[in-house]
Design a protein around this motif. Structure first.
Motif, mmCIF file in Angstrom:
data_model
loop_
_atom_site.group_PDB
_atom_site.id
_atom_site.type_symbol
_atom_site.label_atom_id
_atom_site.label_comp_id
_atom_site.label_asym_id
_atom_site.label_seq_id
_atom_site.Cartn_x
_atom_site.Cartn_y
_atom_site.Cartn_z
ATOM 1 N N LEU A 132 0.679 -1.204 0.179
ATOM 2 C CA LEU A 132 -0.155 -0.070 0.144
ATOM 3 C C LEU A 132 0.680 1.326 -0.266
ATOM 4 C CD1 LEU A 132 -2.788 -1.115 2.727
ATOM 5 C CD2 LEU A 132 -2.986 -0.964 0.096
ATOM 6 N N ALA A 133 2.078 1.172 -0.319
ATOM 7 C CA ALA A 133 2.880 2.512 -0.334
ATOM 8 C C ALA A 133 2.561 3.536 -1.265
ATOM 9 C CB ALA A 133 4.359 1.791 -0.724
ATOM 10 N N TRP A 134 1.658 3.018 -2.398
ATOM 11 C CA TRP A 134 1.171 3.815 -3.518
ATOM 12 C C TRP A 134 -0.021 4.715 -2.898
ATOM 13 C CZ3 TRP A 134 -3.796 2.888 -4.714
ATOM 14 C CH2 TRP A 134 -4.557 1.912 -4.130
ATOM 15 N N LEU A 135 -0.796 3.935 -1.907
ATOM 16 C CA LEU A 135 -1.981 4.570 -1.221
ATOM 17 C C LEU A 135 -1.785 5.485 0.065
ATOM 18 C CD1 LEU A 135 -5.194 5.015 -1.482
ATOM 19 C CD2 LEU A 135 -5.311 2.710 -0.290
ATOM 20 N N GLU A 136 -0.836 5.039 0.899
ATOM 21 C CA GLU A 136 -0.454 5.647 2.111
ATOM 22 C C GLU A 136 -0.542 7.222 2.020
ATOM 23 O OE1 GLU A 136 2.043 4.837 6.018
ATOM 24 O OE2 GLU A 136 2.608 4.013 4.236
ATOM 25 N N PRO A 137 0.214 7.788 1.377
ATOM 26 C CA PRO A 137 0.487 9.278 1.263
ATOM 27 C C PRO A 137 -0.930 10.052 0.972
ATOM 28 C CG PRO A 137 2.085 8.191 -0.384
ATOM 29 C CD PRO A 137 1.050 7.022 -0.044
ATOM 30 N N HIS A 138 -1.887 9.225 0.108
ATOM 31 C CA HIS A 138 -3.185 9.895 0.022
ATOM 32 C C HIS A 138 -4.085 9.638 1.174
ATOM 33 C CE1 HIS A 138 -2.473 9.977 -4.212
ATOM 34 N NE2 HIS A 138 -2.058 8.885 -4.409
#
Length: 338
Positions: free
Chosen positions: A271-277
């Motif tokens: 989920l590295a792509w989603l965590e910042p959002h």
């Protein structure tokens, strides 16, 4: 909240300290929400008893309005009324229950007679403070099986009157912010032949799975129930981010998103792509607060400018009056007839 791990068992605890106990006039009171065993819970208590002359205590699984109708979670737990004078006199009740959409709470209606509870010599209420503890006991082997049944929960809850011996509480009192939590996800439909998922989530899942194939690959050896739960958890986070606006991110919304995110992390997706959002959404509240502060300061500046203008006018009038006064003082007194 405490967590203790042994080789084959996990203990998770939450302690509720209730101050000013005698001042509660409500028929029922709730603890703050706490996250244990992969779900958000709270303790429900009837301080004057629920139609009995005894303290009534229940574990409440929360508002299930937005969970699949087949949601369920089996839990072994203990409810304890802490004796603050002699710990060996603490009253502990060991329970187990399969929480589901029909039975969202379970506990003990006659936990201790009220006359004993209020007896100051017994030690259950000290300095008008009562302490209740809940402890979850989860065997790791059992948890592996039961995680397939885990479903996403909501913060804040509702319940009404428990029946005898901790039967289901009928819901009548809703404290949720309807603007945040009242969305209806609709029917379940097939998602890539893997699971039945809420219809509103499927387009969002299709989009992210096309971009991140590992989301499907990492679940290849999982059971269908686990896959349904995992993609439902992911769908809820995506749906939240897609439908909420910056102005919606108040305390309740942030707590809700935080719980959804913690449950999604259990799935072990990449989920590295989603965590910042998600983090950006959680940080939005502070941005909103700063924006409100800036706006407030602007209003203060305008008020100060108006005050400055008013004071300037007063100073100019005072100077004029002073000049006129000085001129009158310089005038000759005279002695000629008028």
């Amino acid at each position: 909240m405490e967590n203790k791990n042994t080789r084959d068992k996990t203990l998770e605890k939450f302690t509720w300290t209730i101050q000013n106990f005698s001042k509660f006039e409500s028929r029922k009171i709730y603890s703050a929400n706490f996250f244990l065993c992969g779900h958000s819970w709270r303790i429900l208590m009837f301080p004057k008893g629920n139609e009995v002359d005894s303290l009534s205590i229940f574990l409440d699984a929360g508002d299930l309005d937005h969970l699949p109708s087949d949601w369920n979670k089996f839990v072994k737990f203990k409810l304890a009324l802490i004796n603050q004078i002699n710990g060996t006199m603490t009253i502990t009740k060991q329970l187990k229950h399969n929480f589901n959409a029909r039975e969202i709470d379970w506990g003990i209606e006659s936990f201790i007679p009220l006359v004993e509870l209020w007896d100051s010599s017994r030690g259950f209420i000290v300095n008008d403070t009562c302490i209740i503890k809940v402890e979850f006991s989860v065997n790791k082997s059992e948890d592996e099986k039961q995680v397939d049944q885990l479903a996403v929960s909501k913060t804040d809850a509702r319940a009404d009157s428990p029946r005898v011996c901790a039967e289901r509480i009928e819901s009548s009192d809703n404290n949720l912010n309807e603007e945040i939590y009242s969305a209806s996800y609709g029917e379940l439909i097939d998602f890539r032949g893997l699971a039945k998922i809420e219809k509103a989530f499927v387009p969002l899942l299709e989009e992210v799975c096309s971009r991140h194939p590992s989301l499907i690959q990492c679940l290849q050896k999982r059971t269908r129930k686990f896959i349904e739960w995992a993609f439902t958890a992911l769908g809820r986070v995506l749906h939240f981010l897609k439908t909420k606006k910056v102005k919606d991110m108040n305390d309740d919304a942030c707590k809700h998103l935080q719980i959804l995110w913690e449950e999604l992390e259990i799935c072990k997706f990449e989920l590295a792509w989603l965590e910042p959002h998600v983090q950006s959404a959680l940080d939005t509240k502070s941005y909103i607060e700063r924006a409100k502060l800036v706006e407030k300061r602007k209003l203060n500046v305008e008020a100060l400018k108006m005050e400055k203008k008013r004071l300037k006018e007063k100073i100019e009038i005072a100077i004029k009056d002073s000049v006129e006064a000085e001129a009158s003082l310089d005038a000759e007194l005279g002695y000629e007839e008028i």
